[in-house]
Design a protein around this motif. Sequence first.
Motif, PDB file in Angstrom:
ATOM      1  N   SER A  76       0.823  -1.194   0.000  1.00 61.46           N
ATOM      2  CA  SER A  76       0.000   0.000   0.000  1.00 61.46           C
ATOM      3  C   SER A  76       0.870   1.262   0.000  1.00 61.46           C
ATOM      4  N   ALA A  77       1.858   1.304   0.902  1.00 64.19           N
ATOM      5  CA  ALA A  77       2.664   2.520   1.044  1.00 64.19           C
ATOM      6  C   ALA A  77       3.470   2.816  -0.220  1.00 64.19           C
ATOM      7  N   ALA A  78       4.097   1.787  -0.793  1.00 63.59           N
ATOM      8  CA  ALA A  78       4.958   2.033  -1.957  1.00 63.59           C
ATOM      9  C   ALA A  78       4.122   2.469  -3.160  1.00 63.59           C
ATOM     10  N   ALA A  80       1.099   3.953  -3.088  1.00 68.04           N
ATOM     11  CA  ALA A  80       0.553   5.285  -2.851  1.00 68.04           C
ATOM     12  C   ALA A  80       1.632   6.348  -3.022  1.00 68.04           C
ATOM     13  N   SER A  81       2.852   6.076  -2.570  1.00 62.05           N
ATOM     14  CA  SER A  81       3.851   7.144  -2.674  1.00 62.05           C
ATOM     15  C   SER A  81       4.262   7.377  -4.129  1.00 62.05           C
ATOM     16  N   LYS A  82       4.194   6.344  -4.956  1.00 65.17           N
ATOM     17  CA  LYS A  82       4.462   6.558  -6.389  1.00 65.17           C
ATOM     18  C   LYS A  82       3.374   7.440  -7.016  1.00 65.17           C
ATOM     19  N   LEU A  83       2.129   7.163  -6.635  1.00 63.34           N
ATOM     20  CA  LEU A  83       1.046   7.990  -7.182  1.00 63.34           C
ATOM     21  C   LEU A  83       1.175   9.424  -6.691  1.00 63.34           C
ATOM     22  N   LYS A  84       1.541   9.569  -5.422  1.00 61.81           N
ATOM     23  CA  LYS A  84       1.632  10.921  -4.856  1.00 61.81           C
ATOM     24  C   LYS A  84       2.665  11.767  -5.595  1.00 61.81           C
ATOM     25  N   ILE A  85       3.836  11.219  -5.823  1.00 62.84           N
ATOM     26  CA  ILE A  85       4.849  12.039  -6.493  1.00 62.84           C
ATOM     27  C   ILE A  85       4.420  12.344  -7.930  1.00 62.84           C
ATOM     28  N   LEU A  86       3.794  11.383  -8.601  1.00 62.88           N
ATOM     29  CA  LEU A  86       3.337  11.679  -9.977  1.00 62.88           C
ATOM     30  C   LEU A  86       2.237  12.740  -9.960  1.00 62.88           C
ATOM     31  N   THR A 162      -1.812  -4.352  -7.995  1.00 62.43           N
ATOM     32  CA  THR A 162      -1.367  -2.951  -8.063  1.00 62.43           C
ATOM     33  C   THR A 162      -2.431  -2.104  -8.770  1.00 62.43           C
ATOM     34  N   LEU A 163      -2.890  -2.624  -9.911  1.00 64.65           N
ATOM     35  CA  LEU A 163      -3.895  -1.875 -10.680  1.00 64.65           C
ATOM     36  C   LEU A 163      -5.189  -1.703  -9.906  1.00 64.65           C
ATOM     37  N   ASN A 164      -5.575  -2.760  -9.195  1.00 70.74           N
ATOM     38  CA  ASN A 164      -6.808  -2.695  -8.421  1.00 70.74           C
ATOM     39  C   ASN A 164      -6.728  -1.595  -7.375  1.00 70.74           C
ATOM     40  N   PHE A 165      -5.587  -1.497  -6.712  1.00 72.01           N
ATOM     41  CA  PHE A 165      -5.420  -0.488  -5.659  1.00 72.01           C
ATOM     42  C   PHE A 165      -5.401   0.920  -6.287  1.00 72.01           C
ATOM     43  N   ILE A 166      -4.705   1.060  -7.413  1.00 74.28           N
ATOM     44  CA  ILE A 166      -4.642   2.367  -8.073  1.00 74.28           C
ATOM     45  C   ILE A 166      -6.040   2.807  -8.518  1.00 74.28           C
ATOM     46  N   ARG A 167      -6.761   1.887  -9.140  1.00 77.43           N
ATOM     47  CA  ARG A 167      -8.101   2.251  -9.620  1.00 77.43           C
ATOM     48  C   ARG A 167      -9.014   2.622  -8.452  1.00 77.43           C
ATOM     49  N   SER A 168      -8.905   1.906  -7.334  1.00 79.89           N
ATOM     50  CA  SER A 168      -9.769   2.217  -6.190  1.00 79.89           C
ATOM     51  C   SER A 168      -9.399   3.567  -5.587  1.00 79.89           C
ATOM     52  N   LEU A 169      -8.111   3.839  -5.476  1.00 76.88           N
ATOM     53  CA  LEU A 169      -7.695   5.136  -4.928  1.00 76.88           C
ATOM     54  C   LEU A 169      -8.228   6.266  -5.803  1.00 76.88           C
TER      55      LEU A 169
END
Length: 452
Positions: A76-78, A80-86, A162-169
Amino acid sequence: MEWSPRSWVVKPCAQQPVYPDEAALQRTLDEIAALPPLVTSYEIEALKSQLAEAARGERFILWGGDCAESFADCTSAAIASKLKILLQMSLVLVHGTRKRITRIGRFAGQYAKPRSTATETRDGIELPSFRGDNVNRPEFTIEARTPDAQLLLRGYERSALTLNFIRSLVDGGFADLHHPENWDLAFVKHAPLAAEYQRMVDSIGESLRFMETLAGGTISAMQRVDFFTSHELLVLAYEAALTRRVPRRDGCFNLSTHLPWVGLRTSDPSAAHVEFCRGIRNPVGVKVGPETTPEQLLATVRTLSPEPEPGRVVLIARCGAHRIARTLPPLVRAMRDAELPVVWIADPMHGNTETVVPTSGAWAGKSVKTRKFGHILAEVEQSFEIHRMEGTVLAGVHVELTGEDVTECTGGARGLTDDDLSRAYRSQVDPRLNYEQALELAMLIARRAAGR
Ligand code: PEP
Ligand code: CO
Protein backbone atom coordinates in the motif's frame (compact mmCIF):
# COMPACT_ATOMS: atom_id res chain seq x y z
CA MET A 1 4.71 -12.44 -43.50
CA GLU A 2 1.35 -12.65 -41.78
CA TRP A 3 1.30 -11.39 -38.18
CA SER A 4 -0.06 -13.37 -35.25
CA PRO A 5 0.56 -13.07 -31.50
CA ARG A 6 3.18 -15.80 -32.03
CA SER A 7 4.68 -14.80 -35.39
CA TRP A 8 7.75 -13.43 -33.54
CA VAL A 9 8.91 -16.96 -32.65
CA VAL A 10 10.75 -17.38 -35.96
CA LYS A 11 12.69 -14.12 -35.50
CA PRO A 12 15.89 -13.62 -33.52
CA CYS A 13 14.70 -12.94 -29.99
CA ALA A 14 17.09 -11.36 -27.50
CA GLN A 15 16.82 -11.28 -23.72
CA GLN A 16 14.60 -14.33 -23.24
CA PRO A 17 14.91 -16.52 -20.15
CA VAL A 18 15.68 -20.18 -20.82
CA TYR A 19 13.13 -22.25 -18.89
CA PRO A 20 14.26 -25.72 -17.87
CA ASP A 21 10.79 -27.24 -18.21
CA GLU A 22 9.00 -26.35 -21.46
CA ALA A 23 5.82 -28.19 -20.48
CA ALA A 24 5.57 -26.35 -17.16
CA LEU A 25 6.06 -23.05 -18.97
CA GLN A 26 3.28 -23.92 -21.42
CA ARG A 27 0.89 -24.85 -18.60
CA THR A 28 1.51 -21.51 -16.90
CA LEU A 29 1.04 -19.60 -20.15
CA ASP A 30 -2.24 -21.44 -20.80
CA GLU A 31 -3.40 -20.51 -17.34
CA ILE A 32 -2.53 -16.83 -17.89
CA ALA A 33 -4.22 -16.89 -21.29
CA ALA A 34 -7.48 -17.99 -19.64
CA LEU A 35 -7.42 -15.24 -16.99
CA PRO A 36 -9.10 -11.85 -17.51
CA PRO A 37 -7.10 -9.03 -19.09
CA LEU A 38 -5.37 -6.41 -16.92
CA VAL A 39 -6.48 -3.42 -19.00
CA THR A 40 -9.14 -2.82 -21.64
CA SER A 41 -8.99 -1.87 -25.30
CA TYR A 42 -11.12 1.16 -24.50
CA GLU A 43 -8.46 2.53 -22.15
CA ILE A 44 -5.73 1.72 -24.64
CA GLU A 45 -7.48 3.67 -27.41
CA ALA A 46 -8.04 6.59 -25.01
CA LEU A 47 -4.33 6.69 -24.24
CA LYS A 48 -3.50 6.57 -27.94
CA SER A 49 -5.59 9.66 -28.61
CA GLN A 50 -4.02 11.46 -25.65
CA LEU A 51 -0.58 10.62 -27.02
CA ALA A 52 -1.64 12.04 -30.39
CA GLU A 53 -2.73 15.25 -28.65
CA ALA A 54 0.59 15.46 -26.84
CA ALA A 55 2.44 15.10 -30.16
CA ARG A 56 0.50 18.13 -31.40
CA GLY A 57 1.57 20.10 -28.32
CA GLU A 58 -1.88 20.07 -26.74
CA ARG A 59 -0.94 17.93 -23.75
CA PHE A 60 2.14 16.86 -21.87
CA ILE A 61 3.07 13.31 -20.93
CA LEU A 62 4.50 12.60 -17.50
CA TRP A 63 5.81 9.04 -17.50
CA GLY A 64 7.66 7.63 -14.54
CA GLY A 65 8.28 5.01 -11.92
CA ASP A 66 10.86 2.52 -10.78
CA CYS A 67 13.49 1.07 -13.06
CA ALA A 68 12.11 -2.31 -11.97
CA GLU A 69 9.25 -3.07 -9.63
CA SER A 70 9.85 -5.80 -7.11
CA PHE A 71 7.25 -8.21 -5.74
CA ALA A 72 8.19 -7.13 -2.21
CA ASP A 73 7.27 -3.54 -3.00
CA CYS A 74 3.70 -4.42 -3.94
CA THR A 75 2.53 -2.67 -0.77
CA SER A 76 0.00 0.00 0.00
CA ALA A 77 2.66 2.52 1.04
CA ALA A 78 4.96 2.03 -1.96
CA ILE A 79 2.12 2.24 -4.49
CA ALA A 80 0.55 5.29 -2.85
CA SER A 81 3.85 7.14 -2.67
CA LYS A 82 4.46 6.56 -6.39
CA LEU A 83 1.05 7.99 -7.18
CA LYS A 84 1.63 10.92 -4.86
CA ILE A 85 4.85 12.04 -6.49
CA LEU A 86 3.34 11.68 -9.98
CA LEU A 87 0.31 13.71 -8.86
CA GLN A 88 2.48 16.42 -7.29
CA MET A 89 4.63 16.61 -10.41
CA SER A 90 1.59 16.83 -12.64
CA LEU A 91 0.16 19.62 -10.51
CA VAL A 92 3.39 21.55 -11.01
CA LEU A 93 3.25 20.81 -14.74
CA VAL A 94 -0.39 21.88 -15.08
CA HIS A 95 0.46 25.08 -13.32
CA GLY A 96 3.48 25.81 -15.49
CA THR A 97 2.42 24.50 -18.89
CA ARG A 98 -1.33 25.30 -18.78
CA LYS A 99 -1.74 21.99 -20.58
CA ARG A 100 -3.52 18.84 -19.64
CA ILE A 101 -1.19 16.18 -18.32
CA THR A 102 -1.33 12.46 -19.03
CA ARG A 103 0.25 10.31 -16.33
CA ILE A 104 1.79 6.99 -17.27
CA GLY A 105 3.38 4.80 -14.61
CA ARG A 106 6.24 2.41 -15.06
CA PHE A 107 4.17 0.10 -12.89
CA ALA A 108 1.73 -2.80 -12.64
CA GLY A 109 4.02 -5.06 -14.69
CA GLN A 110 7.53 -3.56 -14.81
CA TYR A 111 9.10 -6.73 -13.41
CA ALA A 112 11.51 -7.98 -16.09
CA LYS A 113 14.89 -6.39 -16.88
CA PRO A 114 17.17 -6.68 -19.89
CA ARG A 115 20.72 -7.69 -18.97
CA SER A 116 24.00 -6.96 -20.74
CA THR A 117 25.16 -10.58 -20.21
CA ALA A 118 23.11 -13.78 -19.99
CA THR A 119 25.19 -15.11 -17.11
CA GLU A 120 27.02 -13.77 -14.09
CA THR A 121 30.24 -15.28 -12.74
CA ARG A 122 31.29 -15.04 -9.09
CA ASP A 123 34.34 -16.83 -7.68
CA GLY A 124 34.52 -19.00 -10.78
CA ILE A 125 30.84 -20.02 -10.59
CA GLU A 126 28.68 -19.08 -13.59
CA LEU A 127 24.91 -18.75 -13.16
CA PRO A 128 22.09 -17.16 -15.21
CA SER A 129 21.81 -13.40 -14.63
CA PHE A 130 18.96 -12.12 -12.48
CA ARG A 131 16.31 -10.90 -14.95
CA GLY A 132 13.69 -9.51 -12.61
CA ASP A 133 11.12 -10.84 -10.16
CA ASN A 134 8.84 -12.38 -12.78
CA VAL A 135 11.70 -14.46 -14.22
CA ASN A 136 14.03 -15.65 -11.42
CA ARG A 137 15.35 -14.71 -7.98
CA PRO A 138 18.35 -12.51 -7.12
CA GLU A 139 20.22 -14.85 -4.72
CA PHE A 140 23.35 -16.31 -6.26
CA THR A 141 22.38 -20.00 -6.22
CA ILE A 142 21.43 -22.27 -9.08
CA GLU A 143 17.93 -22.80 -7.61
CA ALA A 144 17.28 -19.05 -7.33
CA ARG A 145 18.67 -18.14 -10.73
CA THR A 146 16.91 -20.85 -12.74
CA PRO A 147 13.93 -19.20 -14.49
CA ASP A 148 10.65 -20.28 -12.88
CA ALA A 149 7.51 -20.06 -15.04
CA GLN A 150 5.29 -19.74 -11.95
CA LEU A 151 6.82 -16.29 -11.41
CA LEU A 152 5.09 -15.08 -14.57
CA LEU A 153 1.77 -15.91 -12.94
CA ARG A 154 2.88 -14.23 -9.69
CA GLY A 155 3.81 -11.16 -11.78
CA TYR A 156 0.42 -11.13 -13.50
CA GLU A 157 -1.23 -11.28 -10.06
CA ARG A 158 0.96 -8.53 -8.60
CA SER A 159 0.12 -6.37 -11.62
CA ALA A 160 -3.58 -6.96 -11.00
CA LEU A 161 -3.24 -6.16 -7.29
CA THR A 162 -1.37 -2.95 -8.06
CA LEU A 163 -3.89 -1.87 -10.68
CA ASN A 164 -6.81 -2.69 -8.42
CA PHE A 165 -5.42 -0.49 -5.66
CA ILE A 166 -4.64 2.37 -8.07
CA ARG A 167 -8.10 2.25 -9.62
CA SER A 168 -9.77 2.22 -6.19
CA LEU A 169 -7.69 5.14 -4.93
CA VAL A 170 -8.50 7.15 -8.04
CA ASP A 171 -12.22 6.30 -7.92
CA GLY A 172 -12.32 7.10 -4.22
CA GLY A 173 -11.12 10.66 -4.77
CA PHE A 174 -7.42 10.26 -3.94
CA ALA A 175 -6.45 12.12 -7.11
CA ASP A 176 -9.03 14.91 -6.62
CA LEU A 177 -7.43 18.25 -7.45
CA HIS A 178 -9.55 19.76 -4.66
CA HIS A 179 -7.55 17.78 -2.12
CA PRO A 180 -3.87 17.97 -2.96
CA GLU A 181 -3.15 17.50 0.75
CA ASN A 182 -3.86 13.79 0.10
CA TRP A 183 -0.60 13.64 -1.82
CA ASP A 184 1.69 15.10 0.82
CA LEU A 185 4.45 12.75 1.77
CA ALA A 186 5.58 12.80 5.39
CA PHE A 187 8.94 14.46 4.77
CA VAL A 188 7.72 17.11 2.32
CA LYS A 189 7.50 19.93 4.85
CA HIS A 190 11.28 19.94 5.13
CA ALA A 191 11.97 19.95 1.40
CA PRO A 192 13.77 23.03 0.05
CA LEU A 193 11.11 23.37 -2.65
CA ALA A 194 8.12 22.97 -0.34
CA ALA A 195 7.28 26.69 -0.31
CA GLU A 196 7.29 26.97 -4.09
CA TYR A 197 5.14 23.85 -4.37
CA GLN A 198 2.69 25.21 -1.80
CA ARG A 199 2.35 28.45 -3.79
CA MET A 200 1.37 26.42 -6.86
CA VAL A 201 -1.14 24.37 -4.87
CA ASP A 202 -2.72 27.57 -3.53
CA SER A 203 -2.84 29.19 -6.93
CA ILE A 204 -4.47 26.14 -8.54
CA GLY A 205 -6.93 25.94 -5.63
CA GLU A 206 -7.84 29.56 -6.21
CA SER A 207 -8.33 29.08 -9.96
CA LEU A 208 -10.43 26.01 -9.29
CA ARG A 209 -12.69 27.88 -6.86
CA PHE A 210 -12.95 30.74 -9.35
CA MET A 211 -13.97 28.43 -12.22
CA GLU A 212 -16.43 26.60 -10.00
CA THR A 213 -18.02 29.84 -8.93
CA LEU A 214 -18.50 30.67 -12.60
CA ALA A 215 -19.73 27.17 -13.45
CA GLY A 216 -21.98 27.08 -10.38
CA GLY A 217 -20.78 23.67 -9.12
CA THR A 218 -17.87 21.29 -8.76
CA ILE A 219 -16.01 20.57 -11.94
CA SER A 220 -16.14 16.80 -11.84
CA ALA A 221 -13.32 16.39 -14.36
CA MET A 222 -11.04 17.80 -11.66
CA GLN A 223 -12.08 15.10 -9.19
CA ARG A 224 -10.73 12.24 -11.21
CA VAL A 225 -7.47 11.88 -13.01
CA ASP A 226 -6.34 8.74 -14.72
CA PHE A 227 -3.17 6.75 -14.58
CA PHE A 228 -2.08 4.59 -17.44
CA THR A 229 0.32 1.67 -17.06
CA SER A 230 3.41 0.69 -19.01
CA HIS A 231 6.28 -1.74 -18.87
CA GLU A 232 9.17 -2.88 -21.01
CA LEU A 233 8.18 -5.78 -23.26
CA LEU A 234 10.63 -8.52 -22.47
CA VAL A 235 9.22 -12.00 -21.99
CA LEU A 236 7.29 -12.24 -25.22
CA ALA A 237 5.60 -15.56 -24.36
CA TYR A 238 3.92 -13.81 -21.41
CA GLU A 239 2.88 -10.83 -23.53
CA ALA A 240 1.48 -13.14 -26.21
CA ALA A 241 -0.64 -14.95 -23.58
CA LEU A 242 -2.35 -11.63 -22.82
CA THR A 243 -2.71 -10.52 -26.45
CA ARG A 244 -6.27 -10.98 -27.61
CA ARG A 245 -9.06 -9.95 -29.90
CA VAL A 246 -11.87 -8.02 -28.28
CA PRO A 247 -15.51 -7.78 -29.35
CA ARG A 248 -16.43 -5.05 -31.84
CA ARG A 249 -12.89 -3.89 -32.55
CA ASP A 250 -10.44 -4.83 -35.25
CA GLY A 251 -7.11 -6.42 -34.50
CA CYS A 252 -5.41 -7.69 -31.36
CA PHE A 253 -4.60 -5.76 -28.20
CA ASN A 254 -1.88 -6.53 -25.71
CA LEU A 255 -4.04 -6.39 -22.60
CA SER A 256 -1.15 -6.78 -20.12
CA THR A 257 -0.56 -3.01 -20.12
CA HIS A 258 -1.68 0.15 -21.87
CA LEU A 259 1.68 1.14 -23.29
CA PRO A 260 4.34 -1.54 -23.80
CA TRP A 261 7.75 -0.36 -24.88
CA VAL A 262 10.69 -2.00 -26.64
CA GLY A 263 14.01 -1.43 -24.85
CA LEU A 264 17.22 -0.40 -26.53
CA ARG A 265 18.66 -3.91 -26.39
CA THR A 266 15.69 -5.42 -28.25
CA SER A 267 14.96 -2.61 -30.71
CA ASP A 268 16.33 -4.23 -33.91
CA PRO A 269 13.51 -3.64 -36.45
CA SER A 270 13.96 -7.09 -38.00
CA ALA A 271 13.88 -8.97 -34.68
CA ALA A 272 11.18 -10.49 -32.47
CA HIS A 273 10.14 -7.61 -30.22
CA VAL A 274 9.37 -5.21 -33.05
CA GLU A 275 7.63 -8.06 -34.91
CA PHE A 276 5.40 -8.68 -31.87
CA CYS A 277 4.55 -4.97 -31.62
CA ARG A 278 3.79 -4.68 -35.32
CA GLY A 279 0.44 -6.46 -34.96
CA ILE A 280 -0.90 -5.13 -31.68
CA ARG A 281 -3.20 -2.12 -31.65
CA ASN A 282 -1.66 -0.52 -28.52
CA PRO A 283 0.48 2.54 -28.75
CA VAL A 284 4.05 1.21 -28.68
CA GLY A 285 7.15 2.83 -27.20
CA VAL A 286 10.60 2.36 -28.70
CA LYS A 287 13.80 3.43 -26.96
CA VAL A 288 16.13 5.47 -29.16
CA GLY A 289 19.82 5.69 -28.24
CA PRO A 290 22.88 7.66 -29.33
CA GLU A 291 23.77 4.90 -31.78
CA THR A 292 20.35 4.63 -33.43
CA THR A 293 20.62 5.69 -37.07
CA PRO A 294 17.94 7.58 -39.02
CA GLU A 295 17.68 4.60 -41.42
CA GLN A 296 17.11 2.15 -38.60
CA LEU A 297 14.53 4.41 -36.97
CA LEU A 298 12.67 4.92 -40.25
CA ALA A 299 12.56 1.14 -40.71
CA THR A 300 11.27 0.64 -37.18
CA VAL A 301 8.57 3.28 -37.41
CA ARG A 302 7.39 2.12 -40.83
CA THR A 303 7.26 -1.48 -39.63
CA LEU A 304 5.20 -0.51 -36.59
CA SER A 305 2.93 1.85 -38.44
CA PRO A 306 2.82 1.28 -42.22
CA GLU A 307 -0.11 3.71 -42.32
CA PRO A 308 0.84 6.81 -40.31
CA GLU A 309 -1.37 6.69 -37.22
CA PRO A 310 -1.12 9.55 -34.70
CA GLY A 311 -0.31 8.35 -31.18
CA ARG A 312 0.77 4.89 -32.29
CA VAL A 313 4.59 5.14 -32.20
CA VAL A 314 6.22 6.72 -29.18
CA LEU A 315 9.95 7.40 -29.51
CA ILE A 316 11.71 7.58 -26.15
CA ALA A 317 15.07 9.26 -26.73
CA ARG A 318 17.78 8.43 -24.16
CA CYS A 319 20.95 9.80 -25.69
CA GLY A 320 22.82 11.23 -22.70
CA ALA A 321 23.51 14.88 -21.88
CA HIS A 322 26.86 14.81 -23.66
CA ARG A 323 25.64 13.19 -26.87
CA ILE A 324 22.11 14.42 -27.43
CA ALA A 325 23.12 17.61 -29.26
CA ARG A 326 24.87 15.54 -31.91
CA THR A 327 22.68 12.45 -32.06
CA LEU A 328 19.06 13.55 -31.63
CA PRO A 329 18.65 16.26 -34.32
CA PRO A 330 19.25 13.94 -37.34
CA LEU A 331 16.65 11.51 -35.95
CA VAL A 332 14.10 14.23 -35.32
CA ARG A 333 14.62 15.61 -38.83
CA ALA A 334 14.27 12.17 -40.41
CA MET A 335 10.87 11.65 -38.77
CA ARG A 336 9.74 15.20 -39.53
CA ASP A 337 10.82 15.09 -43.18
CA ALA A 338 9.13 11.72 -43.71
CA GLU A 339 5.97 13.21 -42.13
CA LEU A 340 5.69 10.38 -39.62
CA PRO A 341 3.41 11.42 -36.74
CA VAL A 342 5.62 10.05 -33.95
CA VAL A 343 5.37 11.07 -30.31
CA TRP A 344 8.76 12.29 -29.03
CA ILE A 345 9.54 11.68 -25.37
CA ALA A 346 12.74 12.56 -23.50
CA ASP A 347 14.22 9.91 -21.20
CA PRO A 348 17.03 11.85 -19.47
CA MET A 349 17.95 8.89 -17.26
CA HIS A 350 19.36 5.99 -19.27
CA GLY A 351 22.04 7.86 -21.21
CA ASN A 352 23.39 9.40 -18.01
CA THR A 353 24.21 6.40 -15.85
CA GLU A 354 27.76 6.37 -14.51
CA THR A 355 29.87 4.57 -11.95
CA VAL A 356 31.48 6.54 -9.13
CA VAL A 357 33.69 5.52 -6.23
CA PRO A 358 32.82 7.40 -3.02
CA THR A 359 35.87 8.39 -0.96
CA SER A 360 34.21 8.41 2.46
CA GLY A 361 31.15 6.97 4.15
CA ALA A 362 30.03 3.34 4.27
CA TRP A 363 30.72 2.82 0.58
CA ALA A 364 34.21 4.34 0.39
CA GLY A 365 36.27 2.62 -2.30
CA LYS A 366 33.28 0.74 -3.79
CA SER A 367 31.85 1.25 -7.30
CA VAL A 368 28.31 2.63 -7.26
CA LYS A 369 25.93 3.20 -10.20
CA THR A 370 24.50 6.72 -10.09
CA ARG A 371 23.32 9.66 -12.21
CA LYS A 372 24.03 13.34 -11.77
CA PHE A 373 20.95 15.50 -11.46
CA GLY A 374 22.73 18.20 -13.48
CA HIS A 375 23.10 15.81 -16.42
CA ILE A 376 19.44 14.82 -16.22
CA LEU A 377 18.35 18.47 -16.26
CA ALA A 378 20.78 19.24 -19.08
CA GLU A 379 19.36 16.46 -21.25
CA VAL A 380 15.80 17.69 -20.69
CA GLU A 381 16.82 21.28 -21.45
CA GLN A 382 18.53 20.23 -24.66
CA SER A 383 15.56 18.10 -25.71
CA PHE A 384 13.26 21.10 -25.49
CA GLU A 385 15.78 23.21 -27.37
CA ILE A 386 16.34 20.69 -30.16
CA HIS A 387 12.61 20.28 -30.78
CA ARG A 388 12.16 24.05 -30.75
CA MET A 389 14.93 24.47 -33.34
CA GLU A 390 13.54 21.72 -35.57
CA GLY A 391 9.96 22.91 -35.34
CA THR A 392 8.85 19.65 -33.73
CA VAL A 393 7.20 18.92 -30.39
CA LEU A 394 8.60 17.36 -27.24
CA ALA A 395 5.48 15.57 -26.03
CA GLY A 396 6.68 14.49 -22.61
CA VAL A 397 9.30 13.02 -20.31
CA HIS A 398 10.05 9.49 -19.13
CA VAL A 399 11.89 9.28 -15.80
CA GLU A 400 12.92 6.80 -13.14
CA LEU A 401 11.77 8.09 -9.79
CA THR A 402 10.37 7.12 -6.45
CA GLY A 403 8.20 8.96 -3.94
CA GLU A 404 10.69 7.98 -1.28
CA ASP A 405 13.58 9.82 0.27
CA VAL A 406 16.36 7.77 -1.33
CA THR A 407 19.92 8.80 -2.21
CA GLU A 408 20.61 7.23 -5.59
CA CYS A 409 21.17 10.21 -7.92
CA THR A 410 23.54 13.00 -6.84
CA GLY A 411 22.96 16.77 -6.98
CA GLY A 412 19.62 18.58 -6.77
CA ALA A 413 18.41 21.22 -4.33
CA ARG A 414 19.94 19.39 -1.40
CA GLY A 415 23.27 18.93 -3.18
CA LEU A 416 23.70 15.16 -2.62
CA THR A 417 27.32 14.04 -3.12
CA ASP A 418 28.87 10.67 -4.01
CA ASP A 419 29.56 10.19 -0.30
CA ASP A 420 25.82 10.53 0.44
CA LEU A 421 24.92 7.58 -1.80
CA SER A 422 25.39 4.91 0.88
CA ARG A 423 22.79 6.56 3.14
CA ALA A 424 19.57 5.42 1.43
CA TYR A 425 20.38 3.59 -1.79
CA ARG A 426 17.57 1.05 -2.32
CA SER A 427 17.40 0.43 -6.07
CA GLN A 428 18.39 -3.08 -7.17
CA VAL A 429 18.84 -1.75 -10.67
CA ASP A 430 19.08 1.84 -11.95
CA PRO A 431 19.37 4.87 -9.64
CA ARG A 432 16.11 6.84 -9.33
CA LEU A 433 15.33 10.46 -8.64
CA ASN A 434 14.14 10.89 -5.08
CA TYR A 435 11.06 12.87 -4.14
CA GLU A 436 12.75 16.29 -4.06
CA GLN A 437 14.74 15.76 -7.24
CA ALA A 438 11.58 14.64 -9.06
CA LEU A 439 9.70 17.73 -7.94
CA GLU A 440 12.61 19.96 -8.89
CA LEU A 441 12.67 18.36 -12.34
CA ALA A 442 8.95 19.02 -12.72
CA MET A 443 9.50 22.69 -11.81
CA LEU A 444 12.22 23.02 -14.40
CA ILE A 445 10.08 21.40 -17.09
CA ALA A 446 7.16 23.62 -16.17
CA ARG A 447 9.32 26.73 -16.57
CA ARG A 448 10.80 25.46 -19.79
CA ALA A 449 7.50 24.32 -21.33
CA ALA A 450 6.00 27.69 -20.48
CA GLY A 451 8.80 29.23 -22.55
CA ARG A 452 10.57 30.83 -19.58
C1 PEP B 1 14.89 1.04 -18.78
O1 PEP B 1 14.04 1.83 -19.23
O2 PEP B 1 14.93 0.67 -17.58
C2 PEP B 1 15.94 0.54 -19.71
C3 PEP B 1 16.56 -0.62 -19.50
O3 PEP B 1 16.20 1.39 -20.68
P1 PEP B 1 17.01 1.24 -22.08
O4 PEP B 1 16.36 0.13 -22.83
O5 PEP B 1 16.78 2.59 -22.70
O6 PEP B 1 18.44 1.00 -21.73
CO1 CO C 1 16.28 1.68 -15.92
